[in-house]
Design an enzyme around this catalytic site. Sequence first.
Site, PDB file in Angstrom:
ATOM      1  N   THR A  10      72.519  74.784  66.989  1.00  0.00           N
ATOM      2  CA  THR A  10      71.384  75.292  67.778  1.00  0.00           C
ATOM      3  C   THR A  10      71.194  76.795  67.615  1.00  0.00           C
ATOM      4  O   THR A  10      70.250  77.363  68.168  1.00  0.00           O
ATOM      5  CB  THR A  10      71.574  74.970  69.280  1.00  0.00           C
ATOM      6  OG1 THR A  10      72.793  75.555  69.739  1.00  0.00           O
ATOM      7  CG2 THR A  10      71.594  73.471  69.511  1.00  0.00           C
ATOM      8  N   GLN A  12      70.842  80.475  65.211  1.00  0.00           N
ATOM      9  CA  GLN A  12      69.988  80.909  64.101  1.00  0.00           C
ATOM     10  C   GLN A  12      70.406  80.248  62.789  1.00  0.00           C
ATOM     11  O   GLN A  12      69.614  79.551  62.143  1.00  0.00           O
ATOM     12  CB  GLN A  12      70.069  82.433  63.944  1.00  0.00           C
ATOM     13  CG  GLN A  12      69.423  82.944  62.667  1.00  0.00           C
ATOM     14  CD  GLN A  12      69.708  84.413  62.394  1.00  0.00           C
ATOM     15  OE1 GLN A  12      68.845  85.253  62.579  1.00  0.00           O
ATOM     16  NE2 GLN A  12      70.923  84.721  61.941  1.00  0.00           N
ATOM     17  N   ASP A  13      71.663  80.442  62.395  1.00  0.00           N
ATOM     18  CA  ASP A  13      72.118  79.928  61.115  1.00  0.00           C
ATOM     19  C   ASP A  13      72.139  78.403  61.093  1.00  0.00           C
ATOM     20  O   ASP A  13      71.765  77.783  60.092  1.00  0.00           O
ATOM     21  CB  ASP A  13      73.527  80.451  60.804  1.00  0.00           C
ATOM     22  CG  ASP A  13      73.534  81.942  60.525  1.00  0.00           C
ATOM     23  OD1 ASP A  13      72.482  82.593  60.658  1.00  0.00           O
ATOM     24  OD2 ASP A  13      74.609  82.462  60.170  1.00  0.00           O
ATOM     25  N   ASP A  63      82.599  70.158  72.330  1.00  0.00           N
ATOM     26  CA  ASP A  63      82.950  71.525  72.695  1.00  0.00           C
ATOM     27  C   ASP A  63      84.113  71.974  71.811  1.00  0.00           C
ATOM     28  O   ASP A  63      85.085  71.238  71.643  1.00  0.00           O
ATOM     29  CB  ASP A  63      83.348  71.589  74.172  1.00  0.00           C
ATOM     30  CG  ASP A  63      83.362  73.016  74.703  1.00  0.00           C
ATOM     31  OD1 ASP A  63      84.098  73.844  74.131  1.00  0.00           O
ATOM     32  OD2 ASP A  63      82.658  73.292  75.682  1.00  0.00           O
ATOM     33  N   GLN A  88      81.721  82.167  69.800  1.00  0.00           N
ATOM     34  CA  GLN A  88      81.192  83.194  70.698  1.00  0.00           C
ATOM     35  C   GLN A  88      80.965  84.375  69.758  1.00  0.00           C
ATOM     36  O   GLN A  88      81.894  85.091  69.408  1.00  0.00           O
ATOM     37  CB  GLN A  88      82.190  83.540  71.796  1.00  0.00           C
ATOM     38  CG  GLN A  88      81.644  84.425  72.922  1.00  0.00           C
ATOM     39  CD  GLN A  88      81.080  85.759  72.469  1.00  0.00           C
ATOM     40  OE1 GLN A  88      79.847  85.922  72.334  1.00  0.00           O
ATOM     41  NE2 GLN A  88      81.934  86.728  72.203  1.00  0.00           N
ATOM     42  N   SER A 130      83.002  86.734  58.941  1.00  0.00           N
ATOM     43  CA  SER A 130      82.068  87.810  59.289  1.00  0.00           C
ATOM     44  C   SER A 130      82.473  89.146  58.679  1.00  0.00           C
ATOM     45  O   SER A 130      83.663  89.459  58.554  1.00  0.00           O
ATOM     46  CB  SER A 130      82.016  87.948  60.819  1.00  0.00           C
ATOM     47  OG  SER A 130      81.347  89.129  61.198  1.00  0.00           O
ATOM     48  N   GLU A 132      82.316  91.778  60.189  1.00  0.00           N
ATOM     49  CA  GLU A 132      82.986  92.527  61.250  1.00  0.00           C
ATOM     50  C   GLU A 132      84.498  92.548  61.052  1.00  0.00           C
ATOM     51  O   GLU A 132      85.181  93.417  61.581  1.00  0.00           O
ATOM     52  CB  GLU A 132      82.653  91.925  62.620  1.00  0.00           C
ATOM     53  CG  GLU A 132      81.232  92.193  63.100  1.00  0.00           C
ATOM     54  CD  GLU A 132      81.016  93.643  63.541  1.00  0.00           C
ATOM     55  OE1 GLU A 132      81.992  94.278  63.992  1.00  0.00           O
ATOM     56  OE2 GLU A 132      79.876  94.130  63.435  1.00  0.00           O
ATOM     57  N   TYR A 153      86.124  89.813  68.839  1.00  0.00           N
ATOM     58  CA  TYR A 153      85.397  88.869  67.982  1.00  0.00           C
ATOM     59  C   TYR A 153      85.909  88.949  66.545  1.00  0.00           C
ATOM     60  O   TYR A 153      86.215  87.937  65.910  1.00  0.00           O
ATOM     61  CB  TYR A 153      83.904  89.173  68.014  1.00  0.00           C
ATOM     62  CG  TYR A 153      83.104  88.477  66.932  1.00  0.00           C
ATOM     63  CD1 TYR A 153      82.789  87.125  67.030  1.00  0.00           C
ATOM     64  CD2 TYR A 153      82.667  89.175  65.811  1.00  0.00           C
ATOM     65  CE1 TYR A 153      82.062  86.482  66.031  1.00  0.00           C
ATOM     66  CE2 TYR A 153      81.943  88.549  64.812  1.00  0.00           C
ATOM     67  CZ  TYR A 153      81.641  87.212  64.923  1.00  0.00           C
ATOM     68  OH  TYR A 153      80.934  86.584  63.929  1.00  0.00           O
TER      69      TYR A 153
END
Length: 347
Positions: A10, A12-13, A63, A88, A130, A132, A153
């Site tokens: 659900t 963007q990617d 989940d 997240q 990522s 990051e 993250y």
Amino acid sequence: MKKALITGITGQDGSYLAEFLLSKGYEVHGIIRRASTFNTERINHIFVDFHDPNARLFLHYGDLSDSEQISNIVYNIKPDEIYHLGAQSHVRVSFDIPEYTGNVTALGTTRILEAVRRSGLNIKFYQASSSEMFGAAKPPQNENTVFQPRSPYACAKVYSYWLVNNYREGYKIFACNGILFNHESPRRGETFVTRKITRAIASILAKKQDFLYLGNLEAKRDWGFAPEYVEAMWKILQQEKPDDFVIGTGETHSVREFVEEAFNYVGLDWKKYVKIDPRYFRPTEVEVLIADATKAKKVLGWQAKITFKDLVKIMVDADMRKLGLTPIGEGDKILKEKFPNRWWLKD
């Protein structure tokens, strides 16, 4: 017909990837969290009724914090490919909820890889790593750059990255990391800085907003266009051997540059509307990210088409249209020129 399972469908990617895989003839399954409100707006336009005999998109409640649910979904679907995009994923928020971020973003990867291992099935696994993770590492960053994460993250993503490598080497699972640098689109979440900027511009033009509040304007990022990046995800899993790839444009631009470009596009002076709010600063900042995607170009044949200025125009046009305004139109022209047969349906 190949089957693909997408976590984070659900987002963007996930929404773009679902459309891309459907265009390739896949049967696509997505995991969504049960909530009191619907959160499927990014995929509603491609969703087909479950009872339709021609349906190729199916959603399953699950989940990432529940290993039993994840195992059952993998066992029942028996996918050929898993694209693990769920997390997240908001960096600033990860400082506020570090434990939850670790549980979902890091341990969620463990739960899926364990489900794959225990299933005994020949499943290809893609991990959404990522940029990051590079954090304070000197740019440009490539597959050999040492990680220096600067947020909960990023730490969680580094854990996932190395877990993928361990399962690949220890259990011979076809597991890959796609180290994607920032990629944006009209479907980007409204709390992420690029979308926050373009959405605010549309609201200011519509007289619905007076100011835009931002944090660090000097942070520099390598920004690309999300639909191109999901194609790279697919290409990574089509290789003969599992491997890790950096995906990015090779250019870096500051948040300030994004603001200037976006406001100039609609003829506004950004200094009249932008205010700095200390709440949006991170405790530890990542100053500069630039991708060295040489390996992806050579091995995958992948290279970004959309430039920084293209991206800004595409996003501003889309947000203007969403508020009922007539877009400037340059972004729309760019999409028609560079993606004449685009596979995604709408933005």
